[in-house]
Design an enzyme around this catalytic site. Sequence first.
Site, mmCIF file in Angstrom:
data_model
loop_
_atom_site.group_PDB
_atom_site.id
_atom_site.type_symbol
_atom_site.label_atom_id
_atom_site.label_comp_id
_atom_site.label_asym_id
_atom_site.label_seq_id
_atom_site.Cartn_x
_atom_site.Cartn_y
_atom_site.Cartn_z
ATOM 1 N N ASN A 159 1.048 -1.019 -0.280
ATOM 2 C CA ASN A 159 -0.230 -0.490 -0.116
ATOM 3 C C ASN A 159 0.943 1.389 -0.287
ATOM 4 O O ASN A 159 1.706 1.954 0.857
ATOM 5 C CB ASN A 159 -0.752 -0.490 1.446
ATOM 6 C CG ASN A 159 -1.925 0.958 0.835
ATOM 7 O OD1 ASN A 159 -1.675 1.705 0.290
ATOM 8 N ND2 ASN A 159 -2.483 1.334 3.035
ATOM 9 N N ARG A 210 -2.774 -1.903 -3.522
ATOM 10 C CA ARG A 210 -3.715 -1.520 -3.068
ATOM 11 C C ARG A 210 -3.504 0.035 -4.085
ATOM 12 O O ARG A 210 -3.079 0.392 -4.127
ATOM 13 C CB ARG A 210 -4.004 -1.115 -1.690
ATOM 14 C CG ARG A 210 -5.090 -0.581 -1.467
ATOM 15 C CD ARG A 210 -5.218 0.767 0.233
ATOM 16 N NE ARG A 210 -6.434 1.201 0.461
ATOM 17 C CZ ARG A 210 -6.784 1.677 1.804
ATOM 18 N NH1 ARG A 210 -5.493 2.445 2.335
ATOM 19 N NH2 ARG A 210 -7.720 2.393 0.894
ATOM 20 N N HIS A 241 -12.896 3.089 0.218
ATOM 21 C CA HIS A 241 -13.369 1.789 0.865
ATOM 22 C C HIS A 241 -13.990 0.571 0.954
ATOM 23 O O HIS A 241 -14.129 -0.668 1.890
ATOM 24 C CB HIS A 241 -13.723 1.961 2.414
ATOM 25 C CG HIS A 241 -13.009 3.158 3.514
ATOM 26 N ND1 HIS A 241 -13.148 4.387 3.633
ATOM 27 C CD2 HIS A 241 -11.590 3.593 3.626
ATOM 28 C CE1 HIS A 241 -13.079 5.114 4.585
ATOM 29 N NE2 HIS A 241 -11.290 4.858 3.737
ATOM 30 N N ARG A 276 -11.266 15.195 7.559
ATOM 31 C CA ARG A 276 -11.746 15.359 6.640
ATOM 32 C C ARG A 276 -13.138 16.473 7.134
ATOM 33 O O ARG A 276 -14.118 15.245 7.953
ATOM 34 C CB ARG A 276 -12.187 14.199 5.446
ATOM 35 C CG ARG A 276 -11.059 13.700 4.810
ATOM 36 C CD ARG A 276 -10.892 13.129 3.911
ATOM 37 N NE ARG A 276 -9.895 12.218 3.899
ATOM 38 C CZ ARG A 276 -9.891 11.198 3.416
ATOM 39 N NH1 ARG A 276 -10.771 10.623 3.746
ATOM 40 N NH2 ARG A 276 -8.598 10.526 2.643
ATOM 41 N N GLU A 294 -8.079 -5.070 5.102
ATOM 42 C CA GLU A 294 -7.990 -4.883 3.427
ATOM 43 C C GLU A 294 -7.136 -5.802 3.146
ATOM 44 O O GLU A 294 -6.691 -6.093 2.540
ATOM 45 C CB GLU A 294 -7.929 -3.490 3.246
ATOM 46 C CG GLU A 294 -9.475 -2.299 3.685
ATOM 47 C CD GLU A 294 -9.172 -1.045 4.406
ATOM 48 O OE1 GLU A 294 -8.710 -0.630 5.226
ATOM 49 O OE2 GLU A 294 -9.533 -0.712 3.452
#
Length: 398
Positions: A7, A91, A180, A241, A385
């Site tokens: 990743n 990813r 996601h 965010r 993940e």
Amino acid sequence: MNVLVINCGSSSLKYQLISSETEEVLAKGLCERIGIDGSAITHTPKGGEKSTTEIPMADHTDAVRLVIEKLTDEKVGVIKSLDEIDAVGHRIVHGGEKFASSVVIDDEVQKAIEECNDLAPLHNPANLIGINSCKAIMPKIPMVAVFDTAFHQTMPKKAYLYGLPYEYYEKYKVRRYGFHGTSHDFVSKRAAEIIGKNRDDLKIVVCHLGNGASISAVDHGKSVDTSMGLTPLEGLIMGTRCGDIDPAIVGFLAEKENMTADEVISVCNKKSGVLGLSGGISSDFRDLVTAADRGNEKAKDTLEAYAYRVAKYIGAYVMAMKGVDVIAFTAGVGENNQQMRVMIGEYLEWLGTSIDTEKNKLRGEEVILSKDTDKVVTMVVPTNEELAIARETVRLIK
Ligand code: AMP
């Protein structure tokens, strides 16, 4: 098979080496400050100690070389040579409309990922650098791209179109993509397994509440809506965010604060969310809960606003699916923060579900929080993940 899951960020590279037979993590780690002074690799072999080595890394290729050195190291390594890595799973953040599932990486795929760079200018170029670096160091090992957006490609038009002039969708593909996806897919599948049902027979709301946070409606195995949009900025209030705001705020603040639109968006991404709303206390929910417990009003308001937004989205997705069977909490906050689950749970009682106080004390474990007699199952399903990426990689390579 051993799968190396990668990743890549702009100056970081996270990795896990996973055995597909046992699904165990053989080793994991992180390269930080790549291309910057003070770069370091943190490596943890299975059953061993975590160690950090400060070492210069000029670029991501250097980082991949170091990862391989660590994995094959006599003391902290877990394999003898590169030959024991059978595949690499990457990813990739944005697959646009081009990728509705994972793919084996070849030149054409790399080109198509590059064409999505505009949609994720911070992430996709870094992901591509990761692919090229692995190619340089391990040219013969097959690689797979697993996209954050792919699972949500099943959304119907009514869910992914914005109320903007249609030409922007046609010209620039401005639409909701969602992120996601690997987690929403993994958690909804596992949630169905836990209650001994087939995901294709269920209506599931997945609440991925981490530093980045998103909710999805998974109707009979397919994502039919999700809260993140063209970028991960839309939807819930997150760590830093802002989530949903009136778009006119961007122009308003640009004028009032003498900023460019880009600068306002940067505030929306990096200085907002629970960090901004709490007046700078923290983006970490542990700090916010502590502050709220000590009576800090801003922290209390922030947690309430966060829970309310999550509850509103759950409500919207119950309507979108015309019902719900399972509500699943996952990621850092969803898996660990019992206070937040209680606050959200209070809005859900009318649906015919509940949160058991004792079971809610568990952290980071699979647990059904609701009662056997409840109409809707509420549960915690830890996400993974990296494992999902490793499984996808094996599925495509075999
Ligand atoms: P993630 O992005 O999934 O790693 O989630 C990170 C967030 O999870 C952190 O910012 C914390 O707010 C939250 N978190 C992690 N562990 C705990 C915990 N033990 N209790 C409360 N919140 C936690």
